[in-house]
Motif scaffolding. Structure first.
Motif, PDB file in Angstrom:
ATOM      1  N   TYR A   1       0.794  -1.231   0.000  1.00  0.00           N
ATOM      2  CA  TYR A   1       0.000   0.000   0.000  1.00  0.00           C
ATOM      3  C   TYR A   1       0.827   1.283   0.000  1.00  0.00           C
ATOM      4  CZ  TYR A   1      -4.389  -2.499   0.976  1.00  0.00           C
ATOM      5  OH  TYR A   1      -5.509  -3.301   0.911  1.00  0.00           O
ATOM      6  N   GLY A   2       2.164   1.183  -0.018  1.00  0.00           N
ATOM      7  CA  GLY A   2       2.992   2.373  -0.046  1.00  0.00           C
ATOM      8  C   GLY A   2       3.219   2.959   1.346  1.00  0.00           C
ATOM      9  N   ARG A   3       4.065   3.981   1.408  1.00  0.00           N
ATOM     10  CA  ARG A   3       4.424   4.604   2.688  1.00  0.00           C
ATOM     11  C   ARG A   3       3.520   5.778   3.058  1.00  0.00           C
ATOM     12  NH1 ARG A   3       8.416   2.550   5.231  1.00  0.00           N
ATOM     13  NH2 ARG A   3      10.051   1.384   4.162  1.00  0.00           N
ATOM     14  N   GLY A   4       3.047   6.511   2.072  1.00  0.00           N
ATOM     15  CA  GLY A   4       2.226   7.673   2.387  1.00  0.00           C
ATOM     16  C   GLY A   4       0.845   7.273   2.859  1.00  0.00           C
ATOM     17  N   LEU A   5       0.311   8.013   3.844  1.00  0.00           N
ATOM     18  CA  LEU A   5      -1.043   7.748   4.331  1.00  0.00           C
ATOM     19  C   LEU A   5      -2.071   8.280   3.340  1.00  0.00           C
ATOM     20  CD1 LEU A   5      -0.940   8.631   8.148  1.00  0.00           C
ATOM     21  CD2 LEU A   5      -0.961   6.364   7.095  1.00  0.00           C
ATOM     22  N   ARG A   6      -2.938   7.387   2.881  1.00  0.00           N
ATOM     23  CA  ARG A   6      -4.083   7.790   2.055  1.00  0.00           C
ATOM     24  C   ARG A   6      -5.339   7.613   2.901  1.00  0.00           C
ATOM     25  NH1 ARG A   6      -3.736   3.810  -2.501  1.00  0.00           N
ATOM     26  NH2 ARG A   6      -2.349   2.719  -1.069  1.00  0.00           N
ATOM     27  N   LYS A   7      -5.936   8.732   3.266  1.00  0.00           N
ATOM     28  CA  LYS A   7      -7.054   8.714   4.219  1.00  0.00           C
ATOM     29  C   LYS A   7      -8.366   8.947   3.466  1.00  0.00           C
ATOM     30  CE  LYS A   7      -4.466  11.773   6.038  1.00  0.00           C
ATOM     31  NZ  LYS A   7      -3.862  12.885   6.781  1.00  0.00           N
ATOM     32  N   ARG A   8      -9.202   7.934   3.459  1.00  0.00           N
ATOM     33  CA  ARG A   8     -10.501   8.071   2.806  1.00  0.00           C
ATOM     34  C   ARG A   8     -11.340   9.094   3.550  1.00  0.00           C
ATOM     35  NH1 ARG A   8     -13.178   2.483   2.956  1.00  0.00           N
ATOM     36  NH2 ARG A   8     -14.766   3.538   1.704  1.00  0.00           N
ATOM     37  N   PRO A   9     -12.195   9.829   2.858  1.00  0.00           N
ATOM     38  CA  PRO A   9     -13.058  10.792   3.549  1.00  0.00           C
ATOM     39  C   PRO A   9     -13.863  10.113   4.658  1.00  0.00           C
ATOM     40  CG  PRO A   9     -13.167  11.112   1.179  1.00  0.00           C
ATOM     41  CD  PRO A   9     -12.368   9.867   1.388  1.00  0.00           C
ATOM     42  N   VAL A  10     -13.871  10.736   5.823  1.00  0.00           N
ATOM     43  CA  VAL A  10     -14.520  10.132   6.982  1.00  0.00           C
ATOM     44  C   VAL A  10     -15.987   9.810   6.701  1.00  0.00           C
ATOM     45  CG1 VAL A  10     -15.373  10.697   9.288  1.00  0.00           C
ATOM     46  CG2 VAL A  10     -12.957  11.029   8.746  1.00  0.00           C
ATOM     47  N   GLY A  11     -16.696  10.723   6.048  1.00  0.00           N
ATOM     48  CA  GLY A  11     -18.107  10.481   5.760  1.00  0.00           C
ATOM     49  C   GLY A  11     -18.311   9.254   4.895  1.00  0.00           C
ATOM     50  N   GLN A  12     -17.400   9.053   3.947  1.00  0.00           N
ATOM     51  CA  GLN A  12     -17.479   7.888   3.071  1.00  0.00           C
ATOM     52  C   GLN A  12     -17.295   6.592   3.867  1.00  0.00           C
ATOM     53  OE1 GLN A  12     -14.212   6.496   0.045  1.00  0.00           O
ATOM     54  NE2 GLN A  12     -15.331   8.174  -0.926  1.00  0.00           N
ATOM     55  N   VAL A  13     -16.349   6.609   4.793  1.00  0.00           N
ATOM     56  CA  VAL A  13     -16.076   5.419   5.600  1.00  0.00           C
ATOM     57  C   VAL A  13     -17.264   5.093   6.505  1.00  0.00           C
ATOM     58  CG1 VAL A  13     -14.587   4.451   7.398  1.00  0.00           C
ATOM     59  CG2 VAL A  13     -13.588   5.814   5.548  1.00  0.00           C
ATOM     60  N   VAL A  14     -17.802   6.090   7.159  1.00  0.00           N
ATOM     61  CA  VAL A  14     -18.923   5.845   8.072  1.00  0.00           C
ATOM     62  C   VAL A  14     -20.180   5.469   7.291  1.00  0.00           C
ATOM     63  CG1 VAL A  14     -20.316   6.826   9.941  1.00  0.00           C
ATOM     64  CG2 VAL A  14     -17.878   7.344   9.805  1.00  0.00           C
ATOM     65  N   ASP A  15     -20.355   6.023   6.104  1.00  0.00           N
ATOM     66  CA  ASP A  15     -21.458   5.580   5.232  1.00  0.00           C
ATOM     67  C   ASP A  15     -21.338   4.080   4.947  1.00  0.00           C
ATOM     68  OD1 ASP A  15     -22.607   8.071   5.023  1.00  0.00           O
ATOM     69  OD2 ASP A  15     -21.722   8.535   3.060  1.00  0.00           O
ATOM     70  N   GLU A  16     -20.121   3.634   4.663  1.00  0.00           N
ATOM     71  CA  GLU A  16     -19.887   2.222   4.380  1.00  0.00           C
ATOM     72  C   GLU A  16     -20.269   1.356   5.576  1.00  0.00           C
ATOM     73  OE1 GLU A  16     -16.027  -0.680   4.047  1.00  0.00           O
ATOM     74  OE2 GLU A  16     -15.876   1.286   3.068  1.00  0.00           O
ATOM     75  N   MET A  17     -19.861   1.780   6.765  1.00  0.00           N
ATOM     76  CA  MET A  17     -20.182   1.005   7.964  1.00  0.00           C
ATOM     77  C   MET A  17     -21.689   0.962   8.206  1.00  0.00           C
ATOM     78  SD  MET A  17     -17.063   2.438  10.353  1.00  0.00           S
ATOM     79  CE  MET A  17     -17.122   1.242  11.671  1.00  0.00           C
ATOM     80  N   ALA A  18     -22.347   2.085   8.015  1.00  0.00           N
ATOM     81  CA  ALA A  18     -23.801   2.118   8.206  1.00  0.00           C
ATOM     82  C   ALA A  18     -24.501   1.200   7.201  1.00  0.00           C
ATOM     83  CB  ALA A  18     -24.315   3.554   8.063  1.00  0.00           C
ATOM     84  N   GLU A  19     -24.024   1.173   5.970  1.00  0.00           N
ATOM     85  CA  GLU A  19     -24.604   0.286   4.955  1.00  0.00           C
ATOM     86  C   GLU A  19     -24.344  -1.179   5.291  1.00  0.00           C
ATOM     87  OE1 GLU A  19     -26.448  -1.031   1.373  1.00  0.00           O
ATOM     88  OE2 GLU A  19     -26.654   0.701   2.700  1.00  0.00           O
ATOM     89  N   ASP A  20     -23.145  -1.479   5.801  1.00  0.00           N
ATOM     90  CA  ASP A  20     -22.858  -2.852   6.221  1.00  0.00           C
ATOM     91  C   ASP A  20     -23.784  -3.281   7.351  1.00  0.00           C
ATOM     92  OD1 ASP A  20     -20.821  -3.143   4.374  1.00  0.00           O
ATOM     93  OD2 ASP A  20     -19.196  -2.725   5.792  1.00  0.00           O
TER      94      ASP A  20
END
Length: 472
Positions: free
Chosen positions: A225-244
């Motif tokens: 995944y490389g060294r640099g942090l790639r941070k997904r938008p928080v809203g997108q991540v929490v949307d995913e959890m809510a859908e799960d």
């Protein structure tokens, strides 16, 4: 549109086995079968283009070679891609013969950290057509878009070219932008087998961050995944959890990030979003002892954190320095005790047999594990995985042991100061000492779901029986 089969191969001995980025390990007494997030995100990427998909996690589904061959023949795929791991590499690569026999028209490809580091080893197998290096989603997607033609222009790909079979390595593919990382398409898998250890609750993985900026010499995480942090938008991540939660009826998650707490501001934003939306979830994550403080841990607990895993690695400052871990023993003690005091369950991960290790330093590591208020401890043998600086060092100095199929369940090196056999023997001793204590058993019982006490005690008995056996 193409027919694409994605799979995690069976284990050679029919056991559970996870092949996921840097995590390539057997599902043991305290381990579990992780949901295959790379297969699921690759499926999500391919869905965008309308391909017909089949995804099989063979160890989780109990699918042996015979059943897999039948599934391949019935599906008649144009492409078959599968994950690989260093401990099972020979078996994983030899699977190509079965795939070509069952689906002779298919283009075959493999991915994972080992084949990323050493793609030529995979392409020496005549029935493996492609090696997908680093994260797989967009490279596989482009291969399927071109239906195997014009491979020269596909970044992140290694393959044989022309009648002479010359191996070519295309340039590395740029890593996916954070906001474009797809949410896993879990609906392609039977999710029933994925259960939390000891608790038994169904759970899923959510991956908010990719990349690891730290320099631990033994870790393959940056390779994938490389060294640099790639941070997904928080809203997108929490949307995913809510859908799960809505779609799959889960409320337990594992945060899939090499060091979730590497960016405290991001973690705080995630936690506040979970709290503001009122999501009733429980989750666990990986962390480093130098990236947490009381305020952050308190907020994480309020958002549903119930367990945190720390890579403690060693009780020797010298071994930690040699491994370029970048932490101190005092930071380890402080972080674990702080989480424990806040009521967060703690898991400690230790590695035996790193460069500079001696019998005395292994005893110091065990002493640290016994002194800390850890609920779970994992003792690994140092594995010189290809693509790491540890592998380069061990290769130069002639330390490599065992023919290249390194795993964390047995020593992969013969150090000048410490034979591998002593590492293996001490690893069993460490498990026996840690889990043979009444206090450790009581903590496990408190971790387990109500009514599962008998099963936990049986697991402890089996585990201590394994730890007592002599290794040949």
């Amino acid at each position: 549109m193409a027919r694409v089969f994605l799979l995690n191969p069976p284990h050679p001995e029919g056991k559970g086995f996870t092949r996921e980025g840097r995590c390539t390990q057997e599902a043991g007494v305290w381990g579990t079968q992780w949901p295959p997030v790379s297969l699921a995100t690759t499926a999500a990427a391919l869905e965008r283009d309308g391909h017909r998909l089949k995804v099989a996690d063979c160890p989780a589904a109990g699918m042996d070679r015979k059943r897999l061959a039948g599934a391949l023949a019935a599906f008649r795929p144009d492409f078959v891609f599968w994950t690989t791991g260093t401990p099972t590499l020979t078996y994983d690569l030899n699977l190509s013969t079965l795939v070509k026999q069952a689906a002779p028209r298919s283009v075959t490809g493999v991915f994972g950290t080992h084949v990323t580091a050493l793609p030529e080893a995979a392409l020496r197998h005549p029935w493996i057509d492609l090696v997908i290096r680093r994260e797989p989603e967009e490279t596989i997607r482009e291969v399927c878009q071109k239906e195997g033609r014009g491979l020269e222009g596909i970044a992140g790909l290694s393959f044989r070219h022309g009648r002479g079979g010359e191996i070519r390595h295309n340039p590395d593919r740029p890593l996916i932008e954070a906001e474009d990382i797809p949410a896993p398409a879990w609906h392609h898998l039977d999710l029933y087998p994925y259960r939390l250890p000891l608790r038994g609750y169904p759970f899923l993985i959510v991956a908010p961050i990719r990349g690891c900026p730290y320099r631990c010499s033994f870790c393959t995480a940056p390779l994938y995944y490389g060294r640099g942090l790639r941070k997904r938008p928080v809203g997108q991540v929490v949307d995913e959890m809510a859908e799960d939660m809505r779609r799959f009826h889960v409320r337990d998650f594992f945060i899939w990030a090499d060091t979730f707490t590497a960016d405290k501001a991001y973690v705080a934003g995630f936690c506040r979003e979970v709290i503001e939306r009122g999501l009733r979830i429980q989750w666990a994550c990986n962390s480093r002892v130098d990236t947490v403080d009381r305020e952050t841990l308190s907020l994480m607990k309020a958002a549903g954190l119930w367990m945190i895993s720390f890579g403690l690695e060693s009780g020797s400052a010298h071994v930690l320095e040699q491994a370029e871990k970048g932490i101190t023993l005092e930071q380890s003690r402080r972080a674990v005790c702080m989480a424990h005091d806040l009521g967060i369950k703690t898991s400690g991960h230790f590695i035996l047999g790193l460069p500079g290790e001696t019998e005395a330093s292994m005893k110091a590591t065990l002493a640290l594990a016994l002194a800390l208020p850890l609920d779970i401890a994992q003792f690994y043998a140092a594995a010189p995985f290809p693509g790491t600086r540890l592998y380069e060092l061990a290769s130069r100095r002639g330390w490599l042991r065992g023919g290249g199929l390194y795993g964390q369940d047995h020593a992969g090196m013969e150090l000048p100061s410490l034979p591998g056999q002593k590492v293996d023997r001490f690893r069993r001793h460490a498990y026996r000492r840690f889990y043979g204590r009444p206090a450790a058993i009581l903590r496990l019982l408190k971790l387990s779901r109500l009514g599962a006490a008998r099963g936990v005690l049986q697991q402890v008995a089996r585990f201590l029986g394994w730890a007592t056996k002599a290794r040949s």
